[in-house]
Design an enzyme around this catalytic site. Sequence first.
Site, PDB file in Angstrom:
ATOM      1  N   TYR A 158     -17.133  17.417 -15.066  1.00  0.00           N
ATOM      2  CA  TYR A 158     -17.460  15.996 -15.107  1.00  0.00           C
ATOM      3  C   TYR A 158     -18.428  15.665 -13.966  1.00  0.00           C
ATOM      4  O   TYR A 158     -18.257  16.127 -12.830  1.00  0.00           O
ATOM      5  CB  TYR A 158     -16.176  15.177 -14.985  1.00  0.00           C
ATOM      6  CG  TYR A 158     -16.406  13.713 -14.694  1.00  0.00           C
ATOM      7  CD1 TYR A 158     -17.234  12.937 -15.496  1.00  0.00           C
ATOM      8  CD2 TYR A 158     -15.800  13.102 -13.596  1.00  0.00           C
ATOM      9  CE1 TYR A 158     -17.461  11.607 -15.223  1.00  0.00           C
ATOM     10  CE2 TYR A 158     -16.016  11.769 -13.317  1.00  0.00           C
ATOM     11  CZ  TYR A 158     -16.851  11.027 -14.124  1.00  0.00           C
ATOM     12  OH  TYR A 158     -17.075   9.705 -13.840  1.00  0.00           O
TER      13      TYR A 158
ATOM     14  N   ARG B  20       0.832  -1.200   0.000  1.00  0.00           N
ATOM     15  CA  ARG B  20       0.000   0.000   0.000  1.00  0.00           C
ATOM     16  C   ARG B  20       0.868   1.253   0.000  1.00  0.00           C
ATOM     17  O   ARG B  20       0.559   2.254  -0.641  1.00  0.00           O
ATOM     18  CB  ARG B  20      -0.940   0.010   1.214  1.00  0.00           C
ATOM     19  CG  ARG B  20      -1.681   1.331   1.388  1.00  0.00           C
ATOM     20  CD  ARG B  20      -2.820   1.256   2.410  1.00  0.00           C
ATOM     21  NE  ARG B  20      -2.464   0.537   3.612  1.00  0.00           N
ATOM     22  CZ  ARG B  20      -1.734   1.027   4.631  1.00  0.00           C
ATOM     23  NH1 ARG B  20      -1.246   2.265   4.550  1.00  0.00           N
ATOM     24  NH2 ARG B  20      -1.494   0.311   5.697  1.00  0.00           N
TER      25      ARG B  20
ATOM     26  N   LYS C  15      -8.533   6.568 -18.977  1.00  0.00           N
ATOM     27  CA  LYS C  15      -8.888   7.087 -20.289  1.00  0.00           C
ATOM     28  C   LYS C  15      -7.702   6.988 -21.256  1.00  0.00           C
ATOM     29  O   LYS C  15      -7.236   5.897 -21.557  1.00  0.00           O
ATOM     30  CB  LYS C  15      -9.412   8.507 -20.141  1.00  0.00           C
ATOM     31  CG  LYS C  15     -10.459   8.679 -19.037  1.00  0.00           C
ATOM     32  CD  LYS C  15     -11.656   7.762 -19.162  1.00  0.00           C
ATOM     33  CE  LYS C  15     -12.830   8.145 -18.275  1.00  0.00           C
ATOM     34  NZ  LYS C  15     -12.602   8.068 -16.822  1.00  0.00           N
TER      35      LYS C  15
ATOM     36  N   ASP D 147      -7.573  19.312 -14.612  1.00  0.00           N
ATOM     37  CA  ASP D 147      -7.905  17.954 -15.035  1.00  0.00           C
ATOM     38  C   ASP D 147      -7.561  17.869 -16.521  1.00  0.00           C
ATOM     39  O   ASP D 147      -8.246  18.448 -17.364  1.00  0.00           O
ATOM     40  CB  ASP D 147      -9.391  17.682 -14.790  1.00  0.00           C
ATOM     41  CG  ASP D 147      -9.798  16.258 -15.127  1.00  0.00           C
ATOM     42  OD1 ASP D 147      -9.094  15.605 -15.928  1.00  0.00           O
ATOM     43  OD2 ASP D 147     -10.833  15.795 -14.610  1.00  0.00           O
TER      44      ASP D 147
END
Length: 390
Positions: free
Chosen positions: A113, A60, A210, A185
């Site tokens: 978004y 982690r 994406k 972004d």
Amino acid sequence: MSTEPTTGAHGTGHGFATRAIHAGQEPDPRTGAVNVPIFASSTFAQDGVGAMREGYEYARTGNPTRTALEECLAALEGGRFGRAFASGMAATDAALRSMLRPGDHLVIPDDAYGGTFRLIDKVFTQWGVTYTPVSVNDVDAVRAAIGPQTKVVWIETPTNPLLNIGDIAALAEITRETGTRLVVDNTFASPYLQQPLALGADVVLHSTTKYLGGHSDVVGGALVTDDEELDAGFAFLQNGAGAVPGPFDAYLTLRGAKTLAVRMEQHSTNAEAVVDLLTSHPGVSSVLYPGLPEHPGHEVAAGQMRRFGGMISVRLAGGREAALQLCNRTEIFTLAESLGGIESLIEHPGAMTHASTAGSALEVPEDLVRLSVGIETTADLVADLEQALS
């Protein structure tokens, strides 16, 4: 249009495609493996109490495959620090929680978004954070929205789904003057088409699901910055909250990033051909694409982007019903959420990705259809839309 920086991350002087293939990805020193191995280990042996090998102790906190991805992402954005997350929304959450406190205010796009809006409107407002939606293409409106409690100006450019363009350099000047942070972004543009840090942004965010991943087979997110203090906050939440990608996710994203340059060229080429069809079709009332000279953000986009990308939105003359029919009639364009993969996708934002904005100031038009133009044969994509619109 803007050209590729002559100096890459860490002063390498390498071009974008070279960094995509090599940054953080030296052959494995033990085996000579050219591809970064998938280190599928949850924990790492120590040579003594606290004596970690290469700084790894628990997956982690850090994993060698993830480190390779983070170094590559930082290099692609021309930044010093990169942090990978389990999703774009996990990266968004970490950025907001790191930079905001109860009572703070942020500015967001008025066509943001849907997932970003939902997180801020439904979660961060419960924490005492307030926000103001503004048009990212209106520099004066952004300046007017900044008040004494504003800590962050959060923009998308191009925006999702209306493809508005924010002038990153102009907005960065405003945030410097007002002592706020500018977060960009960069998901729609990708690092290949646009470099926000070089234009003055403080933080760049990606849904690596994406264009960076590019093959619709992995979910991820990233934050890149040059600011060591900001990065320390991101790293703390990355480890403390634990929304990290697994090693296989990191491997897939890294594999996708290697071909980003060639893919973005074909996405852009195909999108331009699709736009030529759509702008002349009587069933289409308007085409939203920054590559069009009549687009209100065209000149700004031409100055800060290499090309104009593979995302197109259209409004249908027949309204909502015509929009739904178009979505249902395509054969190569797949009706699905998400974007940025090699395959072409079509969706109705109002009923799908932006349903959370219904009834708000960010509600999208019902006649809107969003296209993510893939890298299939150009003529096939044009023919598919032509038959679907007929």
